[in-house]
Structure formats: C-alpha cells, structure tokens
Motif scaffolding. Structure first.
Motif, PDB file in Angstrom:
ATOM      1  N   TRP A 138      43.666  29.207  36.164  1.00 60.08           N
ATOM      2  CA  TRP A 138      43.072  28.532  34.997  1.00 60.08           C
ATOM      3  C   TRP A 138      43.108  27.014  35.147  1.00 60.08           C
ATOM      4  CZ3 TRP A 138      40.781  32.262  32.404  1.00 60.08           C
ATOM      5  CH2 TRP A 138      41.333  33.537  32.464  1.00 60.08           C
TER       6      TRP A 138
ATOM      7  N   LYS B  26      37.749  34.018  39.838  1.00 61.48           N
ATOM      8  CA  LYS B  26      38.925  34.776  39.412  1.00 61.48           C
ATOM      9  C   LYS B  26      39.723  35.203  40.628  1.00 61.48           C
ATOM     10  CE  LYS B  26      36.578  36.807  35.455  1.00 61.48           C
ATOM     11  NZ  LYS B  26      36.398  37.968  34.631  1.00 61.48           N
ATOM     12  N   LEU B  27      41.012  35.329  40.425  1.00 58.46           N
ATOM     13  CA  LEU B  27      41.832  35.955  41.439  1.00 58.46           C
ATOM     14  C   LEU B  27      42.234  37.333  40.914  1.00 58.46           C
ATOM     15  CD1 LEU B  27      44.962  35.749  40.244  1.00 58.46           C
ATOM     16  CD2 LEU B  27      44.800  33.424  41.127  1.00 58.46           C
TER      17      LEU B  27
ATOM     18  N   GLU C 184      37.697  40.855  43.181  1.00 56.66           N
ATOM     19  CA  GLU C 184      37.653  41.882  42.119  1.00 56.66           C
ATOM     20  C   GLU C 184      38.658  42.972  42.496  1.00 56.66           C
ATOM     21  OE1 GLU C 184      35.764  41.407  39.356  1.00 56.66           O
ATOM     22  OE2 GLU C 184      36.588  43.193  38.423  1.00 56.66           O
ATOM     23  N   SER C 185      39.745  43.032  41.716  1.00 55.80           N
ATOM     24  CA  SER C 185      40.895  43.833  42.153  1.00 55.80           C
ATOM     25  C   SER C 185      40.556  45.280  42.490  1.00 55.80           C
ATOM     26  CB  SER C 185      41.996  43.776  41.091  1.00 55.80           C
ATOM     27  OG  SER C 185      41.542  44.305  39.855  1.00 55.80           O
TER      28      SER C 185
HETATM   29  N1  LIG Z   1      38.081  41.946  36.792  1.00 54.68           N
HETATM   30  C1  LIG Z   1      38.866  40.999  37.542  1.00 54.68           C
HETATM   31  C2  LIG Z   1      39.775  40.246  36.585  1.00 54.68           C
HETATM   32  C3  LIG Z   1      40.610  39.206  37.306  1.00 54.68           C
HETATM   33  C4  LIG Z   1      41.117  38.144  36.342  1.00 54.68           C
HETATM   34  O1  LIG Z   1      40.778  38.110  35.147  1.00 54.68           O
HETATM   35  N2  LIG Z   1      41.930  37.261  36.892  1.00 54.68           N
HETATM   36  C5  LIG Z   1      42.442  36.142  36.134  1.00 54.68           C
HETATM   37  C6  LIG Z   1      43.899  35.892  36.468  1.00 54.68           C
HETATM   38  S1  LIG Z   1      44.885  37.220  35.846  1.00 54.68           S
HETATM   39  C7  LIG Z   1      41.663  34.908  36.550  1.00 54.68           C
HETATM   40  O2  LIG Z   1      41.671  34.548  37.712  1.00 54.68           O
HETATM   41  N3  LIG Z   1      40.985  34.264  35.588  1.00 54.68           N
HETATM   42  C8  LIG Z   1      40.304  33.039  35.798  1.00 54.68           C
HETATM   43  C9  LIG Z   1      38.991  33.011  35.054  1.00 54.68           C
HETATM   44  O3  LIG Z   1      38.590  34.036  34.458  1.00 54.68           O
HETATM   45  O4  LIG Z   1      38.355  31.968  35.068  1.00 54.68           O
HETATM   46  C10 LIG Z   1      39.684  41.719  38.612  1.00 54.68           C
HETATM   47  O5  LIG Z   1      39.960  42.903  38.426  1.00 54.68           O
HETATM   48  O6  LIG Z   1      39.995  41.120  39.650  1.00 54.68           O
END
Ligand SMILES: N[C@@H](CCC(=O)N[C@@H](CS)C(=O)NCC(=O)O)C(=O)O
Length: 211
Positions: free
Chosen positions: A35, A49-50, A63-64
């Motif tokens: 963030w 996203k990570l 994407e996990s």
């Molecule tokens: N659907 C994604 C969700 C990943 C996610 O929301 N990661 C968060 C950290 S827990 C993130 O990096 N958020 C940054 C953002 O959304 O800008 C997955 O499964 O990888």
C-alpha cells in the motif's frame, strides 16, 4: 531461484509461502508494504497487488490462486490438488470462498481507515456478511474432519487455514473461535505444520494514506 514478493499480514501471500514450503521449493522472500507508494509490486503486476512470484527467467506470476495453480503444474511433486476432476473442483470451491472472504476483510479494513464522516456502515456490514457466510460455509463443510477435502492436505486447507489465522491477527475481536469451535480446532492443528508455523502473519504499519 524464485523470489516471492510478500507482505507479513497477507493471507494471499501466505498461501504461496505455505505451498512452496510444503513442496520444499526454495525461494527468497521479499517483504513489502504493497500500500506504500514505494512498493515495487506495480513493476511486476499491472494490478499492483502482491503476492508476485518472480521467476529465474525474469517473468512474473501474480494473483495468489493463479500462482498456486501455476506452481502445481510446474512442480507436480507433493501434489496439493486431488487427482480426480471432481476433487480438484471441490478444492477450488474452497479457494473461491476463502479468497472472497479475504477480499471482504480487506474492504472492511480500509473502510474503517477512512475519515469517520466518509465511512459507510452499510458497506461495512455488507462485507461483514460475506465473511460470516464464508465462515459458516467452512464450518459446515469441514465439520470435525482433519482436512477440507478427503483425507489429505490440499490447497483448500492452505486457503482455509490462512483465512482463519488472518482473522485472529487482523481482527482479534471477532469471536469466530467461540462461534465455530470446530474451525478453531482445525486451525490450531494446521498451525502446527512447519509450513504454517514459519509463516505466522504479523500486522504491518501502512505509512501512506490509501483510503
Ligand atoms: N486477488 C488477489 C488479492 C491480493 C491482494 O489484495 N493483495 C494485497 C495485499 S494483502 C495488495 O497487494 N493490495 C494492494 C492493492 O490492492 O493496491 C490475490 O489473490 O493475489
């Protein structure tokens, strides 16, 4: 060697960390706060996203749920999907429920980070219902069993286990353990595995304003 961009509280990143550990695949852990403005995540994932898995050839996988599946295809030893199609689909159903609950929890987390006059209680409650629904589903589906599906540890258990521990870390006031004692037993048993024990989630301080 693989590198994994991860965040210490992230249930999504933890799923990949646990999978790599269960399979004995070495990787370098890169811890970020996704963030914050200086995160390197956007360089590798257009969705910013990570988790992101960085491959030795310079490509990235993100994407996990997709990373989990990608790893299963590329590293089939110690399989974490069942062999039969119906079993695979059953495991994926758990993954869908858990990811949906985690997405709702992230929404709730940032909803209460807004200035009080910008927060929406109906929106918060809507997300809360999704989490409650997912927990109800898991409690019924898992019952007193050791694993989500069949008699082996699968990606479904990795998903369910990460959600439950994430709740305890980020939302310690939520009484899910009392409401669903079977899930508490299930979660505690999973946390004894070294793959879980070595990836216990820890909250992070978010420096930059996000919402
Ligand atoms: N659907 C994604 C969700 C990943 C996610 O929301 N990661 C968060 C950290 S827990 C993130 O990096 N958020 C940054 C953002 O959304 O800008 C997955 O499964 O990888």
């Amino acid at each position: 060697m693989y590198k994994l961009i991860s965040a210490t509280p992230s249930p999504y990143a933890r799923k990949v960390r646990i999978q790599l550990a269960e399979k004995g695949i070495p990787f370098e852990l890169i811890t970020e706060v996704p963030w914050n403005a200086d995160t390197q995540t956007p360089r590798y994932n257009p969705l910013e996203k990570l988790p992101v898995l960085l491959c030795p050839d310079g490509t990235s996988v993100f994407e996990s749920r997709y990373i989990n599946e990608w790893i299963e295809y590329k590293h089939p030893a110690t399989p974490l999907f069942p062999k039969d199609v119906d079993g695979i689909l059953a495991v994926k159903r758990f993954e869908v429920i858990v990811d949906g609950a985690c997405d709702a929890l992230v929404q709730m987390f940032f909803e209460i980070a807004r200035d009080p006059d910008k927060q929406s209680q109906p929106w918060f409650d809507r997300q809360q219902r999704k989490v409650d629904g997912a927990l109800r589903y898991l409690s019924t589906a898992i019952g007193e069993k050791e694993f989500c599906h069949g008699d082996t540890f699968t990606l479904a258990d990795i998903a369910a286990g990460t959600l439950l521990r994430y709740l305890s870390v980020r939302w310690p006031a939520k009484p899910w353990r009392e409401t669903y004692p079977n899930l508490a037993i299930y979660s505690d048993r999973l946390e004894l595995r070294s793959s879980f024990n070595n990836s216990v989630p820890v909250p992070q301080i978010i420096r930059d304003r996000v919402a």
